[in-house]
Enzyme design. Structure first.
Site, mmCIF file in Angstrom:
data_model
loop_
_atom_site.group_PDB
_atom_site.id
_atom_site.type_symbol
_atom_site.label_atom_id
_atom_site.label_comp_id
_atom_site.label_asym_id
_atom_site.label_seq_id
_atom_site.Cartn_x
_atom_site.Cartn_y
_atom_site.Cartn_z
ATOM 1 N N ASP A 57 7.758 -4.864 -10.679
ATOM 2 C CA ASP A 57 7.834 -5.565 -9.580
ATOM 3 C C ASP A 57 7.200 -5.263 -8.312
ATOM 4 O OD1 ASP A 57 9.698 -3.692 -8.970
ATOM 5 O OD2 ASP A 57 10.677 -5.022 -7.597
ATOM 6 N N TYR A 96 2.538 3.667 -4.501
ATOM 7 C CA TYR A 96 2.845 4.696 -5.190
ATOM 8 C C TYR A 96 1.721 5.729 -5.084
ATOM 9 C CZ TYR A 96 7.595 3.203 -6.606
ATOM 10 O OH TYR A 96 8.906 2.650 -6.576
#
Length: 442
Positions: free
Chosen positions: A172, A264
């Site tokens: 997600d 990330y």
């Protein structure tokens, strides 16, 4: 639409209430006949389930049945779709994943670096067992896996179940980032169409358009650089760690302005900075235990005690809505486009065909149909091939029970790179994960 039977595997997760509220919000998108929770932790699941029972009675009276169980046959028999969200070892092991690398000045994080490797090695065995169990009782069910670290898990599942065309790995994070883009533009996130390429937690948005073809990519870049970047999804909007993460995404964009980065990537591009900011006595796991977990369990206690939602604020979240919409597209052949993980097979033409890439994909009743990306520039190709080599070696190490392969993996990982650090961290992680990992041969 024909109503379906859904099982949530990992029913005791603190994310489950958000999924429940999303199923309610999207009941016309994916109408359910029966909903089941399955978890190996009876006590943890029971708290979430009893609160969910109250919520469903109030908000989803159309549902014929809701139950929770630790019995696999009861959970998996005659289901149409399974959502998999397990955490082998729980938050206690996540804390060790984060603390051990930090002792050596290396990023401590649940999906990136040595912590992600440790978590992945724990997850693989349980994921294999779960897929086999589901297939035993419901051979044609759609299995939607969003268990972290998704890249390592997806690589392992690809090898173990090469012919299972109803097993989809999904994350997600891209849609959560897009939610911030949409709010920045004053748009509905579901009206945006992304261009994207990469691996899970390791990718870039190349373009953001709306369904009419208007390109907002440069507008978003300018707004992030000039006005800042904040998370707006309800699940992370007020989380200080996520606020810092989105702020670092602005720095990544300024350093490498070609594409909009997945958040990330911060762990791989600025590993020393990120490690220096982390505190072993206040890891992200500890923050979750004292924060989201405490908040969710207190909310459940209040709902159970009052047998009502009165005075309780619960909403759907982008994570849950994304899972529901993606499942509906597969089940009902809606042909909607989502960013998911698929086998490359030429999608990104200048990296190996067996890489599990994360790209825009049409989800159909015949399975995912990925859109071609073409060649990618050298810098991004190099980063992806290095990261995939690390992921592949981790999975090689699991199957071969090879200490050497895991050591090679950690040495390649951009958060480590130093062999001496890799050895020291690996040796401590082996000790910490006894009973979870296969025994590695030296």
């Amino acid at each position: 639409m024909e109503r379906k039977n859904l099982v949530i595997v990992g029913g005791g997760s603190t994310y489950t209430l958000g999924i429940i509220m999303s199923l309610i919000a999207e009941k016309e998108t994916l109408p359910l006949r029966k909903l089941t929770f399955y978890d190996t932790d009876r006590e943890r699941q029971e708290k979430i389930a009893k609160a969910s029972e109250v919520i469903l009675k109030e908000k989803y009276p159309e549902l014929d049945a809701f139950e929770y169980t630790t019995d696999k046959e009861k959970a998996f028999k005659d289901i149409d779709v399974a959502f998999l969200q397990i955490r082998t070892g729980g938050l206690a092991m996540r804390e060790k994943d984060e603390q051990i690398p930090l002792k050596y000045g290396v990023v401590g994080q649940e999906t990136c670096g040595p912590g992600g490797m440790a978590y992945g090695m724990r997850s693989i065995t349980d994921m294999f067992e779960l897929v086999n169990d589901i297939r035993k009782y419901s051979k044609d069910a759609w299995i939607m896996n969003y268990t972290n670290p998704a890249a390592i898990v997806a690589e392992a599942l690809k090898r173990e179940f090469p012919d299972d065309n109803r097993l989809l790995n999904i994350c997600d994070m891209p849609i959560a980032i897009m939610k911030s883009y949409a709010d920045m533009l004053g748009k509905d996130v579901w009206d945006l169409v992304p261009g994207y390429f990469g691996l899970n937690h390791f990718g870039w948005f190349t373009k953001i358009e709306d369904k009419a073809g208007h390109d907002y990519t440069q507008t978003i870049k300018d707004k992030i650089v000039n006005e800042g970047f904040i998370p707006t999804d309800s699940e992370i909007a007020n989380d200080q760690s996520w606020k810092q993460t989105f702020a670092t995404a602005r720095k990544m964009l300024m350093d490498f302005p070609d594409y909009l980065p997945n958040t990330y990537l911060q762990y791989y591009l600025y590993p020393e900075d990120l490690a220096a900011k982390e505190a072993p006595d206040n890891t992200r796991a500890r923050q979750v235990i004292n924060g989201r977990q405490k908040r969710v369990h207190e909310t459940c206690d209040r709902i159970i005690e009052n047998q009502s939602l009165e005075g309780v604020e619960l909403t759907d979240d982008i994570h849950g809505v994304y899972m529901v919409k993606a499942a509906a597209s597969l089940i009902y052949h809606l042909n909607h486009i989502y960013i998911v993980m698929v086998k490359n097979e030429g999608v990104i033409s200048n990296i190996p065909s067996d890489v599990m890439v994360e790209v825009p994909t049409m989800l159909t009743a015949d399975g995912p149909k990925a859109f071609a990306v073409g060649e990618i520039p050298t810098f991004y190709k190099g980063l992806i091939e290095n990261q995939y080599a690390y992921e592949k070696l981790v999975v090689d190490g699991y199957f071969e029970q090879s200490y050497g392969k895991i050591l090679q993996a950690l040495t390649l990982n951009r958060t480590v790179t130093d062999v001496n650090k890799a050895k020291a961290i690996l040796d401590e992680l082996i000790e910490a994960n006894k009973g979870y990992w296969p025994e590695l041969k030296r």
